[in-house]
Scaffold this active site. Structure first.
Site, mmCIF file in Angstrom:
data_model
loop_
_atom_site.group_PDB
_atom_site.id
_atom_site.type_symbol
_atom_site.label_atom_id
_atom_site.label_comp_id
_atom_site.label_asym_id
_atom_site.label_seq_id
_atom_site.Cartn_x
_atom_site.Cartn_y
_atom_site.Cartn_z
ATOM 1 N N ASP A 182 7.674 -7.443 8.380
ATOM 2 C CA ASP A 182 6.417 -6.707 8.264
ATOM 3 C C ASP A 182 6.546 -5.513 7.323
ATOM 4 O O ASP A 182 5.675 -5.290 6.490
ATOM 5 C CB ASP A 182 5.962 -6.244 9.659
ATOM 6 C CG ASP A 182 4.615 -5.530 9.637
ATOM 7 O OD1 ASP A 182 3.743 -5.951 8.858
ATOM 8 O OD2 ASP A 182 4.432 -4.565 10.403
ATOM 9 N N HIS B 184 7.573 -2.382 2.165
ATOM 10 C CA HIS B 184 7.471 -0.921 2.017
ATOM 11 C C HIS B 184 8.840 -0.241 1.885
ATOM 12 O O HIS B 184 9.062 0.572 0.997
ATOM 13 C CB HIS B 184 6.751 -0.293 3.215
ATOM 14 C CG HIS B 184 5.416 -0.916 3.532
ATOM 15 N ND1 HIS B 184 4.595 -1.447 2.578
ATOM 16 C CD2 HIS B 184 4.764 -1.079 4.719
ATOM 17 C CE1 HIS B 184 3.488 -1.907 3.156
ATOM 18 N NE2 HIS B 184 3.571 -1.709 4.449
ATOM 19 N N HIS C 93 0.808 -1.223 0.000
ATOM 20 C CA HIS C 93 0.000 0.000 0.000
ATOM 21 C C HIS C 93 0.843 1.275 0.000
ATOM 22 O O HIS C 93 0.348 2.341 -0.345
ATOM 23 C CB HIS C 93 -1.039 -0.018 1.129
ATOM 24 C CG HIS C 93 -0.509 0.330 2.477
ATOM 25 N ND1 HIS C 93 0.166 -0.561 3.265
ATOM 26 C CD2 HIS C 93 -0.551 1.490 3.187
ATOM 27 C CE1 HIS C 93 0.501 0.025 4.398
ATOM 28 N NE2 HIS C 93 0.085 1.271 4.383
HETATM 29 C C1 BG6 Z 1 1.359 -2.291 7.358
HETATM 30 C C2 BG6 Z 1 2.042 -3.004 8.501
HETATM 31 O O1 BG6 Z 1 1.778 -2.809 6.140
HETATM 32 O O2 BG6 Z 1 1.663 -0.907 7.410
HETATM 33 C C3 BG6 Z 1 1.668 -2.379 9.819
HETATM 34 O O3 BG6 Z 1 1.671 -4.364 8.503
HETATM 35 C C4 BG6 Z 1 1.877 -0.882 9.798
HETATM 36 O O4 BG6 Z 1 2.403 -2.978 10.880
HETATM 37 C C5 BG6 Z 1 1.218 -0.270 8.579
HETATM 38 O O5 BG6 Z 1 1.337 -0.343 10.985
HETATM 39 C C6 BG6 Z 1 1.524 1.200 8.481
HETATM 40 O O6 BG6 Z 1 0.837 1.773 7.409
HETATM 41 P P1 BG6 Z 1 0.683 3.350 7.297
HETATM 42 O O7 BG6 Z 1 0.040 3.552 5.976
HETATM 43 O O8 BG6 Z 1 -0.172 3.772 8.457
HETATM 44 O O9 BG6 Z 1 2.048 3.912 7.396
#
Ligand code: BG6
Length: 514
Positions: free
Chosen positions: A263, A268, A206
């Site tokens: 994770d 990311h 994402h």
């Molecule tokens: C997710 C992780 O992919 O991203 C989580 O599994 C994390 O642990 C989250 O909290 C954070 O997403 P964002 O968009 O709030 O930075």
């Protein structure tokens, strides 16, 4: 008069004549969500689908089908979506949008190993295609633990749902974790690819749906100013930070045994590194963009020795602002002897002409000082400072910081003369902020990504090879940590364990304080 070769008014010869204000709208289709009772479905997927409908980006014939074990009627499922939308949607609630969307809700009750349930799902989709006009186009969203991917893929295959009918499409959307190391990722990919061709597989990371992340490419390749200094001649080091203030209460089922590196670093943060370090793609076509990411990930490896260039930690009790919080081992669901890391930092080398000798430091953690994600390019110092030494005491390294979130934007940090009659130089910031530069709000990452799935636009989805290369980069650190005891403790609300600071101090550097 303009005597040079440059036209007086520069015109982009490649300018697209289409009206860019007209967004692309998804064609007739149905989305099936597996794992509809989970957190992700309620907090992100359902609200994003409503927001897309509200923005007029879904077709009138759109349908949403929930598949789960619960004994629900279509109306019960509708109520779950309603509650999720009311609580988490980004855009305002509009009754007429909701009413139209809700007409397309269906629920299929069953377990993943139940052939009859998949036959009912196939029947439900056939009916929707005929009656609602969803056109035989189906997206299957696997918002479920990866252990269940094989059985669901197999069932989709057996029930004929994975097959694409003439002129229609069938796509599968999978959520991370894509395995827990290279070997398991390869096994998972081969299961998924045995049912769906790679072009029908959409892997969600994402972060790639975030506006600020896509803006890395605009910043680098739409401007002339940055690219000339975007290399080892000028850059001293790169720091990529994803810090969160939240703890892991309630997430033990997913997180215990997974840890911070699997994770978020594997996906990311390595994607952020790829976009920051890659070469200019020939175009932004999915294949050419992926080719550059694959190239740079192939050139990336952990710097060693790993006991000096990596760090992992686990939060202990402390204060998060004015709230007293418990340590990981006292969080509900975690075993008292858990060695799962909640903080991880690694040092990477990117072995290319552009980056040779520039360390890339990646760090992430829960219960850190505050929530912030940023990519910072820290520049070398000027080769000579013609000032009295005491006048530059407060001059740090020049920095270009991409603020991914919150307070999305870009900061340039450089030295400036302090007003007065001395030539004293001190760091100042120049800021670009999305909030003040643009009137439009940024869509949520999931809005963009779900729409792209429905449009069949794969640019923002990592392919198989990127996932496997990322594991290949990370695996030696995971093995090293598995062999070498427990993560180092750090207090909640701090910026991580001492070992993370030592990791940079060894080379005379320090982490930025975001
Ligand atoms: C997710 C992780 O992919 O991203 C989580 O599994 C994390 O642990 C989250 O909290 C954070 O997403 P964002 O968009 O709030 O930075």
């Amino acid at each position: 008069m303009n005597s040079g070769n440059t036209p007086a008014v520069w015109q982009n010869p490649l300018r697209d004549k289409r009206d860019k204000r007209m967004p692309r709208i998804a064609g007739p289709c149905a989305v099936v969500i597996f794992g509809v009772t989970g957190d992700l479905a309620r907090k992100k997927l359902m609200p994003a689908i409503y927001d897309l409908a509200n923005r007029g980006l879904l077709p009138p014939s759109f349908a949403l089908i929930g598949f789960a074990r619960r004994d629900w009627a279509d109306e019960d499922f509708g109520q779950i979506v309603y509650d999720a939308v009311k609580k988490h949607a980004r855009t305002p609630f509009r009754q007429e949008v909701w009413d139209r969307l809700a007409e397309g809700f269906r629920f299929v009750q069953g377990t993943f190993d139940d052939d009859a349930a998949f036959a009912r799902l196939a029947e439900t989709l056939r009916k929707l295609d005929a009656e609602r006009g969803t056109g035989g186009n189906h997206a299957f969203y696997l918002s479920i633990p990866p252990g269940a991917f094989p059985v669901v893929c197999e069932q989709l295959s057996k029930s004929g749902l994975a097959e694409t009918q003439e002129g229609c499409w069938s796509r599968v959307v999978i959520e991370k974790p894509f395995g827990h190391d290279l070997e398991s990722a390869e096994a998972l990919n081969s299961v998924v690819n045995s049912v769906f061709p790679e072009s029908s597989v959409f892997r969600i990371d994402h972060y790639l749906g975030k506006e600020t992340v896509q803006n890395i490419l605009a910043l680098r390749f739409a401007n002339e100013m940055f690219e000339p200094i975007w290399n080892a001649h000028y850059v001293d080091s790169v720091q990529i930070t994803m810090a969160e203030d939240i703890g892991l209460g309630g997430r033990a089922g997913y997180y215990d045994g997974i840890g911070a590196a699997r994770d978020v670093i594997q996906n990311h943060l390595l994607q952020l590194l790829a976009l920051t370090a890659m070469e200019e793609p020939v175009s932004f076509s999915p294949a050419e963009l992926q080719a550059e990411k694959i190239k740079v990930l192939s050139a990336t490896r952990l710097a060693g020795p790993l006991e000096e260039t990596t760090s992992r930690g686990q939060y202990t009790a402390g204060w998060q602002g004015s709230e007293k919080v418990v340590g990981l081992l006292d969080e509900e669901g975690f075993s008292k002897t858990s060695t799962t890391e909640t903080f991880a930092a690694i040092t990477l080398d990117v072995d290319t002409r552009r980056w040779a000798g520039v360390p890339f430091y990646l760090r992430t953690g829960k219960r850190l000082g505050r929530r912030v994600t940023e990519i910072a390019l820290l520049f070398k110092r000027a080769p000579h400072l013609p000032f009295d030494a005491s006048m530059t005491d407060e001059l740090g390294q020049n920095a270009l910081v991409i603020r991914v979130q919150p307070d999305e934007g870009i900061t340039l940090r450089f030295g400036s003369k302090v007003p007065g009659n001395k030539m004293e130089v001190r760091d100042v910031n120049m800021d670009f902020s999305y909030g003040s530069a643009f009137a439009e709000d940024s869509p949520e990452a999931y809005e963009r990504l779900i729409l792209d799935v429905l449009l069949g636009e794969p640019s923002l989805f990592p392919v198989n090879e990127e996932v496997e290369l990322s594991w290949k980069i990370l695996d030696p650190a995971l093995e090293h940590w598995a062999e070498h005891g427990k993560p180092d403790p750090y207090e909640s609300g701090s910026w991580g364990p001492q070992s993370a600071f030592e990791m940079l101090q060894r080379s005379g550097r320090d982490w930025r304080r975001p």
